[in-house]
Design an enzyme around this catalytic site. Structure first.
Site, PDB file in Angstrom:
ATOM      1  N   GLU A   1      81.957  60.154  48.281  1.00 54.47           N
ATOM      2  CA  GLU A   1      81.560  59.584  49.574  1.00 54.47           C
ATOM      3  C   GLU A   1      81.254  60.666  50.623  1.00 54.47           C
ATOM      4  OE1 GLU A   1      84.020  58.674  47.634  1.00 54.47           O
ATOM      5  OE2 GLU A   1      84.001  56.499  47.403  1.00 54.47           O
TER       6      GLU A   1
ATOM      7  N   HIS B   1      85.597  60.425  41.397  1.00 54.02           N
ATOM      8  CA  HIS B   1      85.051  59.191  41.973  1.00 54.02           C
ATOM      9  C   HIS B   1      84.896  58.095  40.924  1.00 54.02           C
ATOM     10  CE1 HIS B   1      82.657  56.526  44.471  1.00 54.02           C
ATOM     11  NE2 HIS B   1      81.754  56.464  43.504  1.00 54.02           N
TER      12      HIS B   1
ATOM     13  N   HIS C   1      86.561  61.641  52.100  1.00 54.82           N
ATOM     14  CA  HIS C   1      86.230  60.672  53.154  1.00 54.82           C
ATOM     15  C   HIS C   1      87.490  60.257  53.890  1.00 54.82           C
ATOM     16  CE1 HIS C   1      88.002  57.778  50.407  1.00 54.82           C
ATOM     17  NE2 HIS C   1      87.350  58.434  49.454  1.00 54.82           N
TER      18      HIS C   1
ATOM     19  N   HIS D   1      87.825  54.549  53.166  1.00 52.06           N
ATOM     20  CA  HIS D   1      88.689  53.632  52.414  1.00 52.06           C
ATOM     21  C   HIS D   1      89.857  54.447  51.861  1.00 52.06           C
ATOM     22  CE1 HIS D   1      86.353  55.467  49.177  1.00 52.06           C
ATOM     23  NE2 HIS D   1      87.334  55.135  48.348  1.00 52.06           N
TER      24      HIS D   1
ATOM     25  N   GLU E   1      93.373  59.158  51.046  1.00 51.35           N
ATOM     26  CA  GLU E   1      93.308  59.882  49.770  1.00 51.35           C
ATOM     27  C   GLU E   1      93.558  61.372  49.999  1.00 51.35           C
ATOM     28  OE1 GLU E   1      89.697  58.827  47.617  1.00 51.35           O
ATOM     29  OE2 GLU E   1      89.976  56.739  48.188  1.00 51.35           O
TER      30      GLU E   1
HETATM   31 ZN   LIG Z   1      85.124  57.982  45.757  1.00 50.91          ZN
END
Ligand SMILES: [Zn+2]
Length: 275
Positions: A10, A61, A105, A116, A134
């Site tokens: 992202e 990812h 991200h 997210h 994350e």
């Molecule tokens: Zn990702």
């Protein structure tokens, strides 16, 4: 100098919305994979020039099969595919000198390109009561191996989120967030140059970056989008479900237990129907 790269998608240069990151439906997915591989290569090249001797790249990812193996720098090893017990951080151990988080991200619920936390079921995740995305979760995991996170790349807002937890971290800002699915992007050449510059800066400052350290025993807490998800996550042996707050908590034994329990809770929660 042994370097671990966790590469998400992202926050990669040129990527602004889901059309670049969804393997099944993304009309720009093939380009997104290319951009991701190019960002990783920029970092690897600069790290080798600086003197890194061993580089492991963990594709981090979705199904973790995004980086173009055939185009990745020949001196790096690629960890690809899933599932993995330690997901985005698989392969890291105490033998590494530093970890870099590339293409990251911001966390769920805050502004930033494609923000997210792990999956759509998570509203908030906490370690010892401190909200983490994350970036934060993976930095805590690395810290439990004594490995400092020395570089993050992505938009301007993940750079800010990262600095709140690790003030000494180097940041390669390759785009400025305009909305969750819009950004003002540096050109390919400028983004590559910035990734290289910041890689060298980060490697020259490894000793100044402390591994993230939280008081033990840790407490992992996850607030889910709806109660059905929280109830499913609460099935994990040892988990405590606070129905009033809608939060499921757990006290992990070690970093292995921390990562695997987080994954187990989210996977269980993902099976709960909304309607
Ligand atoms: Zn990702």
């Amino acid at each position: 100098m042994k370097l671990f790269l966790s590469v998400d998608m992202e926050g990669i240069s040129g990527i602004v919305d889901t059309s670049y990151i969804n393997p099944d439906s993304g009309m720009n997915y093939a380009r997104g994979r290319q951009f991701m591989t190019e960002d990783a290569n920029a970092v690897i090249e600069a790290a080798l020039e600086w003197g890194a001797t061993e580089i492991v790249v963990a594709d981090s990812h979705n199904t973790m099969n995004n980086i173009l193996w055939e185009s990745l720098h020949p001196e790096a090893k690629l960890l690809a595919g899933s599932p993995r017990d330690y997901s985005m951080m698989q392969g890291l151990d105490q033998s590494f000198d530093a970890a870099f988080f590339i293409g990251y991200h911001t966390r769920q619920g805050v502004p930033g390109v494609l923000s997210h936390t792990m999956s759509g079921v998570v509203r908030n995740m906490y370690i010892n009561g401190q909200v983490v995305g994350e970036f934060g979760f993976n930095a805590v995991y690395a810290g439990m191996y004594g490995v400092p996170v020395c570089l993050v790349s992505g938009d301007d807002l993940i750079a800010k989120e990262a600095k709140q937890l690790i003030p000494e971290i180097s940041t390669a800002i390759v785009k400025t967030a305009v909305s969750r699915t819009s950004a003002l992007c540096l050109s390919r050449d400028e983004a590559t140059a910035e990734l290289k510059r910041q890689t060298k800066r980060a490697l020259s400052r490894v000793a100044q970056v402390k591994p993230v350290e939280f008081a033990q025993p840790l407490e992992l807490s996850i607030e889910f989008s709806h109660t059905g998800q929280a109830e499913m996550a609460g099935i994990v042996p040892g988990a405590r479900y606070d129905a009033e707050k809608g939060i499921v908590s757990y006290t992990p034994q070690d970093q292995h237990d921390l990562y695997k329990t987080m994954r187990a809770m989210i996977n269980l929660a993902s099976g709960a129907e909304f309607f």
